[in-house]
Design a protein around this motif. Structure first.
Motif, PDB file in Angstrom:
ATOM      1  N   THR A  57      42.747  49.600  36.834  1.00 53.33           N
ATOM      2  CA  THR A  57      41.893  50.485  37.460  1.00 53.33           C
ATOM      3  C   THR A  57      41.500  51.889  36.540  1.00 53.33           C
ATOM      4  O   THR A  57      41.150  52.842  36.871  1.00 53.33           O
ATOM      5  CB  THR A  57      42.732  50.596  38.337  1.00 53.33           C
ATOM      6  OG1 THR A  57      43.417  48.661  38.701  1.00 53.33           O
ATOM      7  CG2 THR A  57      42.902  51.135  39.618  1.00 53.33           C
ATOM      8  N   GLY A 311      45.934  49.721  41.750  1.00 55.91           N
ATOM      9  CA  GLY A 311      45.850  47.738  40.966  1.00 55.91           C
ATOM     10  C   GLY A 311      46.417  47.311  40.116  1.00 55.91           C
ATOM     11  O   GLY A 311      46.442  46.505  40.020  1.00 55.91           O
ATOM     12  N   LYS A 314      46.764  44.606  42.929  1.00 56.03           N
ATOM     13  CA  LYS A 314      46.308  43.434  42.780  1.00 56.03           C
ATOM     14  C   LYS A 314      46.646  42.708  41.763  1.00 56.03           C
ATOM     15  O   LYS A 314      46.247  41.399  41.500  1.00 56.03           O
ATOM     16  CB  LYS A 314      45.193  44.431  42.820  1.00 56.03           C
ATOM     17  CG  LYS A 314      43.162  43.702  42.516  1.00 56.03           C
ATOM     18  CD  LYS A 314      42.047  44.153  42.345  1.00 56.03           C
ATOM     19  CE  LYS A 314      42.210  44.776  40.631  1.00 56.03           C
ATOM     20  NZ  LYS A 314      41.163  45.430  40.971  1.00 56.03           N
ATOM     21  N   ARG A 349      39.787  38.306  50.009  1.00 53.93           N
ATOM     22  CA  ARG A 349      39.347  39.563  49.448  1.00 53.93           C
ATOM     23  C   ARG A 349      40.931  40.352  50.098  1.00 53.93           C
ATOM     24  O   ARG A 349      41.186  41.097  49.756  1.00 53.93           O
ATOM     25  CB  ARG A 349      38.351  40.213  50.112  1.00 53.93           C
ATOM     26  CG  ARG A 349      38.128  41.418  50.917  1.00 53.93           C
ATOM     27  CD  ARG A 349      38.138  41.898  49.815  1.00 53.93           C
ATOM     28  NE  ARG A 349      37.383  43.749  50.393  1.00 53.93           N
ATOM     29  CZ  ARG A 349      37.292  45.035  50.609  1.00 53.93           C
ATOM     30  NH1 ARG A 349      37.553  45.345  49.112  1.00 53.93           N
ATOM     31  NH2 ARG A 349      36.555  46.222  51.009  1.00 53.93           N
ATOM     32  N   SER A 354      39.851  43.432  45.258  1.00 54.89           N
ATOM     33  CA  SER A 354      38.606  43.985  44.960  1.00 54.89           C
ATOM     34  C   SER A 354      37.851  42.761  45.529  1.00 54.89           C
ATOM     35  O   SER A 354      37.516  41.714  45.848  1.00 54.89           O
ATOM     36  CB  SER A 354      38.435  43.681  43.777  1.00 54.89           C
ATOM     37  OG  SER A 354      37.645  43.264  42.975  1.00 54.89           O
ATOM     38  N   THR A 356      34.366  42.558  44.353  1.00 56.03           N
ATOM     39  CA  THR A 356      34.431  41.567  42.656  1.00 56.03           C
ATOM     40  C   THR A 356      34.950  40.687  42.984  1.00 56.03           C
ATOM     41  O   THR A 356      34.343  39.742  42.807  1.00 56.03           O
ATOM     42  CB  THR A 356      34.082  42.889  41.795  1.00 56.03           C
ATOM     43  OG1 THR A 356      33.274  43.798  41.818  1.00 56.03           O
ATOM     44  CG2 THR A 356      33.315  42.318  40.732  1.00 56.03           C
ATOM     45  N   ASP A 396      43.666  47.739  48.572  1.00 57.30           N
ATOM     46  CA  ASP A 396      42.205  48.122  47.962  1.00 57.30           C
ATOM     47  C   ASP A 396      42.177  49.464  47.720  1.00 57.30           C
ATOM     48  O   ASP A 396      42.326  50.149  48.736  1.00 57.30           O
ATOM     49  CB  ASP A 396      41.079  47.466  49.623  1.00 57.30           C
ATOM     50  CG  ASP A 396      39.385  47.924  49.059  1.00 57.30           C
ATOM     51  OD1 ASP A 396      39.168  47.973  47.493  1.00 57.30           O
ATOM     52  OD2 ASP A 396      38.752  47.523  49.588  1.00 57.30           O
TER      53      ASP A 396
END
Length: 439
Positions: A57, A311, A314, A349, A354, A356, A396
């Motif tokens: 990240t 990050g 995630k 999501r 993320s 993407t 996020d």
């Protein structure tokens, strides 16, 4: 079981931050560790995942974050953002400042990644709020909505472009259909929704964009101010155009544009140009500028830590197979493919944060449906893009950037940022379904 652990982890995170008042950085790390352990990850594997999440990240964001906030402080200290603000207000009028910021955000968002675009434009939001006495969150949503829309729907952003390539969709049609979906979504999320959040209170970090007054008596011209602020946009746009050239035949100029158009390098070039155009060439030394903007670097520390922790969370969610648990749950469904693509992207999501990652993962699941059910691939790209923007919350990085820059509470961030993202996601789905009927 993984889904239950995720839900419990998110609830615990909210309790730690809101009820226990624990620092968001510590809360995110603690919850990431507990989710990983709950899913059976080995302790050292978990540590590796946390370190990887933080490294990945910050590796892609640290230059953009640090140089971006410094560029914002330079523009503010020298009066450049005030000049840009004055030009926008003259064009649109104080009562229409929201429209000015939305148009600016959309134009910038076509060339900039979301994080870079947000960092470039957030100083302008602060100045416009001060000049017009309009609420900060009200204006910030008007700026952030178009950035998010272009990030999720429109090539050449990485997410929609990669999905379009995977589906063998026509990029030109994807962009055209995406604009048809994006404009109504912008009207709802960026124009109408802000009218309902005018009473949201903000408390941004002191000194994040410099002092109250610009340096000196005279202000730089509107043209040079706007050009300096848009240098990152211009460089990244030039790089995007240059990327259409075959790498094997790329000239020296194309290679230079690729280098200069990297988000971190573009920010560095913009900062150096700001020091020259707005400082040295106008009689202000670099030392004075650095002294006046040093507070902005200090103010970014909390934001960097929180984004790093996000990050880490995630990466733990990804390595603990939480996203896989969601996708396997829907593999045997008989839902309409466009809705299924949107729903799977939405759930991923929510799980990993993320946009993407959510988009690409959902694309891999629904790809077989493209041929078997005669779905237009361009519409599936947009449907998944809309789902990948849904329900942004505490895992996020965009959620935390919006919260920390504006100094919002967790609850108010949900009421502003999360609702805005969900409006975009729902409006995008409805737009795609309508296009599917019409074309």
């Amino acid at each position: 079981m993984a889904l239950l652990i995720l839900i419990l982890g998110i609830l615990l995170l909210l309790l730690l931050i809101t009820a226990a008042k624990l620092n968001a950085f510590i809360s995110l790390i603690v919850v990431a560790l507990l989710i990983g352990l709950g899913n059976g990850m080995e302790p050292m594997q978990l540590v590796t995942a946390v370190n990887k999440g933080i490294g990945d990240t910050l590796g892609s964001l640290i230059l953009v974050l640090g140089l971006g906030v410094l560029l914002g402080a330079l523009l503010t200290e020298t009066g450049a953002t005030q000049q840009i603000c004055n030009g926008l207000i003259r064009t649109f009028g104080p009562a229409r400042a929201k429209i000015a910021l939305a148009i600016t955000g959309f134009a910038v968002g076509l060339a900039l990644f979301y994080n870079a675009g947000f960092i470039v434009l957030i100083p302008l939001v602060f100045v416009v709020a001060k000049q017009t006495a309009l609420p900060l969150a009200y204006l910030a949503i008007a700026m952030a909505a178009p950035l998010s829309i272009t990030h999720g729907f429109l090539p050449p952003h990485p997410g929609p472009t990669a999905i379009a390539v995977l589906f063998k969709a026509d990029l030109g049609k994807t962009l055209l259909y995406g604009l048809c979906v994006a404009l109504p979504a912008l009207l709802l999320a960026g124009m109408i929704f802000p009218e309902f959040i005018k009473k949201i209170r903000t408390a941004p970090p002191p000194g994040i964009f410099g002092s109250e007054q610009p340096m000196g008596q005279s202000l730089p011209g509107f043209g040079i101010s706007l050009f300096t602020a848009l240098i990152p946009v211009l460089l990244m746009a030039a790089s995007a155009i240059a990327s259409t050239v075959d790498d094997q035949t790329a000239s020296g100029l194309v290679r230079v544009l690729h280098f200069a158009g990297d988000p971190g390098m573009a920010m560095l070039i913009a900062v150096l140009c700001a020091l020259l155009f707005l400082g040295v060439f106008r009689g202000t030394s670099i030392k004075v500028l650095m002294d006046r903007t040093s507070g902005s670097i200090n103010a970014i520390a909390t934001i960097v830590l929180v984004i790093a922790a996000g990050g880490a969370l995630k990466e733990v969610l990804i390595q603990s197979k939480t996203a896989d648990a969601i996708t396997h749950f829907f593999l045997g469904t008989s839902m309409a493919p466009l809705f299924l693509g949107w729903l799977v992207a939405t759930l991923i999501r929510i799980a990993v944060g993320s946009a993407t990652v959510a988009g690409l993962t959902a694309a891999g699941i629904v790809q077989p449906l493209i041929a078997s059910m005669h779905v237009k691939p361009e519409l599936m790209v947009l449907s998944i893009g809309a789902g990948s923007l849904m329900c942004s919350h505490v895992n996020d990085t965009g959620f935390w950037m919006f919260k920390e820059y504006l100094g919002l509470s967790i609850g108010d961030t949900f009421r502003t940022w999360t609702v805005m993202e969900s409006i975009i996601g729902i409006a995008g789905l409805l737009g795609v379904l309508l296009l599917n009927v019409l074309i």
